[in-house]
Design an enzyme around this catalytic site. Structure first.
Site, short mmCIF file in Angstrom:
data_model
loop_
_atom_site.label_atom_id
_atom_site.label_comp_id
_atom_site.label_asym_id
_atom_site.label_seq_id
_atom_site.Cartn_x
_atom_site.Cartn_y
_atom_site.Cartn_z
N LYS A 1 75.98 58.24 42.03
CA LYS A 1 75.37 58.44 40.71
C LYS A 1 74.13 59.31 40.92
CE LYS A 1 72.58 57.31 37.92
NZ LYS A 1 71.55 58.13 37.17
N GLU B 1 64.95 52.28 49.05
CA GLU B 1 63.82 53.12 49.47
C GLU B 1 63.06 53.44 48.21
OE1 GLU B 1 61.61 56.13 49.48
OE2 GLU B 1 63.33 57.36 50.09
N CYS C 1 58.22 60.70 47.76
CA CYS C 1 57.73 59.32 47.91
C CYS C 1 56.66 59.19 48.97
CB CYS C 1 58.90 58.40 48.25
SG CYS C 1 60.17 58.30 46.98
N GLU D 1 51.53 55.07 42.13
CA GLU D 1 52.24 56.29 42.51
C GLU D 1 52.30 57.25 41.32
OE1 GLU D 1 56.11 57.41 45.12
OE2 GLU D 1 56.46 56.03 43.46
#
Length: 414
Positions: A105, A181, A215, A312
């Site tokens: 996906k 992750e 990330c 973040e």
């Protein structure tokens, strides 16, 4: 798999262009680094596919035992939009090498390269049904993969918030294992003995690479007080010369953010940093009237509890702070709920070893940053997730371990 890799290599320009169109990634960098990285990762795991084996076990008593490594089954791979090619093959390659079939996906923002890869896979002779690409939104297609009783494992890369939902859906269905992750707020620690030119290059690249949409971006930069003022001066000079623009222009260093939603999120955090009392040193503005371009942005006078230091942002926004001692640097580096990556810049081996063993993060870079390789495991501590991509460790995420035990009967000749 080798033939698949060869076809990808032949079509690297088309694939790099698709990721540039979808995600605003630099075309030249995609052609030179991202797509070749895909090829190398696929070849690495193709070479490992026939070298997987279990162990012979020494059991007490009159028994002989060994383990078998068997494919876990059907694996759902949910891929984010920031590295649509690399992150796909970090998961797809070991899954194929372990003998699993996959349902991929891709992110709704970046489906084009995944569809093209599936076309190349068919040309390479990979049987129908081994690689299946399902496009759609996370709330529908992603949720269906996470909760489907016919899927035996899910590997997800994305935000911590969505990672929780994936885990909940997997637990509520067939209790399928997941590997996650997730987000990061990675520190870069620069000590007094660092080479200033190299350190400022690492710091700037660490937050602007891929427009900060990575990330492991070094979004928290800590500089020891002895070089802090000189470091700030040199960093600002380099940031002001950073070229932001069309990702197909080879002179450009930074392309546009992936979409309006991400663009507005970054702008919100820049305004939030100002409201909380941080000083905007440079950048902070949108560029042009068309597209989602943002200047490299550096804040100073940042306190540890500010949102720009804890959350973040996923954009080219750096929180720059200072420290006095090694102990203080370690304490500040670990003052986050994330634990994905960290960087250390020093010429002192004792400092490098002490700090690298003290930071709770999945990968530590010393005098470098973004040093990834297919042989180097990658993943997080704490709320950055669990499980590892890359390296031979990644293969074992796609296996079940079966133990086989047989008795050894006594014999007059033994």
């Amino acid at each position: 798999m080798m033939k698949f890799a060869n076809l990808i290599e032949e079509h690297k320009e088309e694939l790099a262009a698709l990721d540039a169109i979808d995600a605003g990634k630099l075309f030249a960098l995609g052609k030179a680094r991202d797509i070749p990285g895909v090829v190398n990762t696929l070849r690495y795991y193709a070479g490992a596919a026939d070298k997987v084996h279990g162990e012979v076990l020494k059991m007490s008593g009159q028994f002989h035992a060994y383990t078998l490594l068997e494919p876990i089954g059907v694996v759902g791979l949910i891929i984010p939009w920031n590295f649509p090619s690399n992150l796909l093959f970090m998961k797809l390659s070991p899954a194929l090498a372990s003998g699993c079939t996959v349902v991929v996906k891709p992110a709704e923002q970046t489906p084009l390269s995944a569809l093209y890869y599936s076309h190349l896979a068919k040309q390479a002779g990979i049987p129908d049904g081994v690689i299946n690409v399902v496009t759609g939104f996370g709330e529908t297609a992603g949720a269906a993969i996470s909760s489907h009783m016919g899927i035996d494992k899910v590997s997800f890369t994305g935000s911590t918030e969505v990672g929780r939902k994936v885990m909940q859906a997997a637990a509520a269905s067939n209790l399928k294992p997941v590997s996650l992750e997730l987000g990061g707020k990675s520190p870069l620690l620069i000590f007094d003995d660092a080479d200033l030119n190299a350190a400022t290059d690492l710091a700037l690249t660490g937050i602007t690479y891929n427009k900060g949409e990575i990330c492991v971006a070094s979004s928290r930069v800590y500089v020891q007080e002895g070089i802090y003022d000189e470091f700030v001066k040199k960093l600002v000079e380099k940031a002001k010369s950073w070229v932001v623009g069309d990702p197909f222009d080879p002179k450009v260093c930074q392309g546009p953010q992936v979409d309006r939603k991400q663009f507005e999120k970054i702008q919100y955090y820049i305004e939030q940093g100002k409201r909380e009392g941080a000083t905007l040193l440079t950048g902070g503005k949108a560029l042009g009237n068309k597209g989602f371009y943002i200047e490299p942005t550096i804040f100073i006078d940042v306190k540890e509890d500010m949102r720009i230091a804890q959350e973040e942002i996923f954009g080219p926004v750096m929180a720059l702070m200072k420290f006095k001692t090694i102990d203080e640097a370690i304490l500040k580096a670990n003052n986050t709920r994330y634990g994905l990556a960290a960087g250390i810049v020093t010429k002192d081996l004792n400092v490098a070893n002490t700090v690298s063993r003290s930071i709770r993060a999945g990968i530590i870079w010393i005098n470098c940053y973004f040093a990834f390789d297919h042989d180097c495991p990658y993943g997080g501590y704490k709320m950055s997730g669990f499980g590892r991509d890359l390296g031979l460790e990644a293969l074992h995420q796609y296996f079940q371990v079966k133990s086989v035990v047989t008795p050894i009967y006594s014999s007059p000749w033994l």
